[in-house]
Write a protein that holds these residues in place. Structure first.
Motif, mmCIF file in Angstrom:
data_model
loop_
_atom_site.group_PDB
_atom_site.id
_atom_site.type_symbol
_atom_site.label_atom_id
_atom_site.label_comp_id
_atom_site.label_asym_id
_atom_site.label_seq_id
_atom_site.Cartn_x
_atom_site.Cartn_y
_atom_site.Cartn_z
ATOM 1 N N ARG B 41 3.351 0.223 7.950
ATOM 2 C CA ARG B 41 2.890 0.899 6.664
ATOM 3 C C ARG B 41 2.601 -0.259 5.385
ATOM 4 N NH1 ARG B 41 6.360 5.755 4.227
ATOM 5 N NH2 ARG B 41 5.352 6.699 6.207
ATOM 6 N N PRO B 55 -0.228 3.764 -6.712
ATOM 7 C CA PRO B 55 -0.018 2.867 -5.231
ATOM 8 C C PRO B 55 -1.010 3.397 -4.384
ATOM 9 C CG PRO B 55 1.646 4.810 -5.299
ATOM 10 C CD PRO B 55 0.954 4.826 -6.593
ATOM 11 N N TYR B 57 -1.920 3.551 0.207
ATOM 12 C CA TYR B 57 -1.128 3.184 1.468
ATOM 13 C C TYR B 57 -1.963 3.073 2.532
ATOM 14 C CZ TYR B 57 2.790 4.955 -1.213
ATOM 15 O OH TYR B 57 3.662 5.397 -2.311
ATOM 16 N N MET B 58 -1.393 2.364 3.469
ATOM 17 C CA MET B 58 -2.193 2.663 4.863
ATOM 18 C C MET B 58 -1.349 2.490 6.010
ATOM 19 S SD MET B 58 -4.970 -0.368 6.339
ATOM 20 C CE MET B 58 -6.420 0.104 5.052
ATOM 21 N N GLU B 59 -1.422 3.241 7.212
ATOM 22 C CA GLU B 59 -0.597 3.025 8.368
ATOM 23 C C GLU B 59 -1.438 2.456 9.243
ATOM 24 O OE1 GLU B 59 1.260 7.006 8.962
ATOM 25 O OE2 GLU B 59 2.787 6.569 7.171
ATOM 26 N N LEU B 69 -4.768 4.066 11.385
ATOM 27 C CA LEU B 69 -4.334 5.527 11.717
ATOM 28 C C LEU B 69 -4.660 6.291 10.608
ATOM 29 C CD1 LEU B 69 -0.991 5.713 13.464
ATOM 30 C CD2 LEU B 69 -3.041 5.912 14.640
ATOM 31 N N ARG B 70 -4.073 6.026 9.268
ATOM 32 C CA ARG B 70 -4.486 6.828 8.025
ATOM 33 C C ARG B 70 -4.236 5.760 7.162
ATOM 34 N NH1 ARG B 70 -1.046 9.890 11.397
ATOM 35 N NH2 ARG B 70 0.710 8.385 11.049
ATOM 36 N N HIS B 71 -4.975 6.314 5.962
ATOM 37 C CA HIS B 71 -4.809 5.405 4.692
ATOM 38 C C HIS B 71 -5.125 6.279 3.545
ATOM 39 C CE1 HIS B 71 -9.461 5.126 3.811
ATOM 40 N NE2 HIS B 71 -9.478 5.291 5.193
ATOM 41 N N SER B 72 -4.921 5.724 2.387
ATOM 42 C CA SER B 72 -5.292 6.785 0.987
ATOM 43 C C SER B 72 -6.167 5.620 0.186
ATOM 44 C CB SER B 72 -3.821 7.180 0.266
ATOM 45 O OG SER B 72 -3.453 5.837 -0.255
#
Lengths: 360, 210
Positions: B41, B55, B57-59, B69-72
């Motif tokens: 992450r 902040p 995020y990115m996984e 997989l995922r990100h904001s």
């Protein structure tokens, strides 16, 4: 005369309390807006508006109708069904996006002008997106008709276009115009439809941050590094029954179920979708309930539709109320991250074969 | 205090120390953690003029190759283009590139917020902008009682720009949409454009009205 009727028709879509702010934003009445008494009946107010406009512009104004129509649509966009399209680009070619509404309008007018000699085009910025109204006339001598207007919403720097009321006769030209203006090479219907533009945008633009990860997107997880304390995690409020005679024997299972649902869907409200449709091309699996189907060898063609005010929220509640087994199957649990609401379910072996066939 | 309670207290103190270390680590702007064995992450903490903002995020899953997989991250950041070239070839550069896009976006957005706050008495209406804040449009009076209005349209051609690349200025008279109603001093227009081209938004407006 024709324009008066068009104005009345457009204004008739607004509620009385919406008239003043919309007309103010429209800006074509100028000082005459303050002369209108909005406490009168809607019909009288409409008449004052039309009269005021005719006095300001005795010869009419080319963009007035389009702008007013678009402003009214923005207030009541949920009355229409929208479809989401995805623009595709060639590898290594940068898109040619533009965020300035006026520049976007000029480019689009140039592209559409190649195919259509007579049309009305209006682009407005609303809630950080570009809203477009395209109204094309059938012949070169007739005026564009209100019912033929196509409306589109584009979010700059994204390959997403949300469209409603696109007529078959002009669909290809309009789609190609957007492809050319934005510097893409193709456009595809991604089979995502609904009435809430905001939810459709959320599903198509934020598909990698739905479910429990929506908490990160909405900044609900970590506090800033220099602040003290922990952010209170948003949890679903549990039923509080204070009668001591009531004992819950399955508290542990209920808690586990809620945790799984929270991990799948997150604690935030789900995007609004009115319909999810599954087209089944699988073998019949209900032999226990229908023994007569045991000898069926081919696929059992069937269509399952979930409909309601917010279907994803409804699916979550199926798990909550124990009407569905938790964890939910992927085609229900991952709906919020798939950016579509029309699915074809096939047996694994058939699906693998069709993937292999497409690769050879 | 019994030995078990002492052990618990030591464990809690150590845990708090680690949490504070992670918070301090976040002040570097980019934090990398491993919430699960095969998932990394990345957290980008953004700031503007010394004030911390939100902040992102990115996984990333790491099996044979790295896969997001995922990100904001905001949807206008060209993640697909950048990840195709850098994610599996130069991860450090990929993270730095995302940091650049986010920092520039937050900078442009916060400049608009500051402009609305600081110059609310001379701004006419709201400052309009795109979601990426790469197109900004506003009208302001040169003096609070002045009839002359400046209409400015600023375009940032790249999403990593913090100074506008294209500036269009119109001088209008209040209650007139027609720019030709005003006698325009071309030197003034040139000066206004130079201000926007050379400094951040709020500073440029401050320079213009002084």
């Amino acid at each position: 005369m024709m324009e008066r009727e068009i104005f009345r028709k457009i204004l008739g879509r607004l509620r009385k309390d919406e008239l003043r702010p919309v007309l103010q934003e429209w800006g074509h009445l100028g000082k005459r807006l303050h002369e209108i008494d909005f406490s009168h009946s809607k019909h009288s107010v409409h008449s004052y508006v039309v009269k005021g406009f005719m006095k300001n512009y005795p010869n009419g104004h080319p963009d007035a109708v389009g702008k007013l129509d678009l402003l009214c649509l923005q207030k009541h966009s949920a009355k229409r069904t929208w479809a989401v399209y995805h623009l595709k680009k060639e590898q290594d070619s940068p898109p040619n996006d533009v965020a300035d509404p006026k520049e976007f309008e000029q480019r689009l007018r140039r592209e559409l002008g190649v195919d259509f000699k007579k049309m009305e085009l209006c682009v407005l910025q609303h809630e950080k997106a570009l809203w477009v109204r395209i109204c094309i006339s059938k012949g070169s001598k007739t005026k564009p008709m209100l019912k033929n207007a196509t409306y589109c919403v584009h979010f700059p720097h994204t390959p997403v276009l949300i469209v409603t009321n696109m007529k078959a006769a002009t669909a290809e030209s309009i789609k190609q115009a957007f492809v050319n203006v934005l510097g893409y090479c193709d456009i595809q219907d991604i089979r995502l439809t609904g009435r809430c533009v905001k939810s459709l945008a959320q599903l198509s633009l934020n598909k990698y941050s739905q479910g429990s990860f929506s908490q990160y997107r909405l900044n609900q997880v970590d506090l800033q590094p220099l602040s003290h304390g922990k952010k209170r995690k948003r949890t679903e409020s549990e039923e509080s029954i204070t009668d001591p005679r009531i004992v819950f024997v399955n508290q542990k299972e209920k808690k586990q179920r809620l945790e799984i649902l929270n991990d799948t869907f997150g604690p935030n409200p789900q995007p609004t979708l009115e319909k999810i449709e599954y087209k089944l091309e699988t073998k019949f699996h209900g032999n226990h309930y229908a023994p007569g189907m045991r000898n069926q060898t081919g696929p059992f063609h069937c269509r399952v539709k979930f409909e309601g005010t917010s279907v994803i929220e409804g699916i979550k509640n199926l798990g909550k109320t124990e009407l569905a087994v938790v964890p939910l199957p992927d085609h229900l649990a991952k709906v919020h991250s798939l950016a579509k609401n029309h699915f074809v379910l096939q047996d694994k072996s058939k699906a693998n074969k069709s993937v292999q066939d497409s690769q050879t | 205090m019994g030995p078990q309670e002492l052990v618990q207290l030591v464990a809690e103190t150590q845990k708090k120390k680690f949490e504070e270390l992670i918070q301090a680590y976040r002040l570097t702007g980019i934090t990398v953690t491993t919430p699960e064995p095969d998932i990394t992450r990345v957290c980008w903490d953004t700031a503007h003029k010394g004030t911390l903002c939100e902040p992102y995020y990115m996984e990333i899953q790491h099996k044979e190759t790295l896969r997001i997989l995922r990100h904001s991250l905001p949807y206008f950041v060209p993640l697909e283009t950048v990840s195709q070239t850098l994610l599996n070839t130069d991860f450090k550069k990929f993270v730095a590139s995302m940091s650049e896009y986010l920092a520039a976006y937050v900078n442009r957005r916060q400049e608009i917020v500051m402009l609305q706050k600081k110059y609310s008495d001379i701004l006419i209406g709201e400052v309009e902008s795109s979601h990426a804040a790469d197109f900004v449009q506003f009208q302001l009076k040169l003096q609070p009682e002045s009839e002359q209005i400046i209409e400015a349209k600023l375009t940032y051609e790249q999403l990593t720009d913090i100074i506008p690349t294209k500036v269009r200025i119109k001088v209008l008279l209040r209650n007139s949409a027609n720019a030709s109603d005003v006698i325009v001093n071309t030197q003034d227009i040139k000066h206004y454009k130079e201000c926007f081209h050379s400094m951040e938004l709020t500073k440029a407006v401050g320079e213009i009205i002084d």
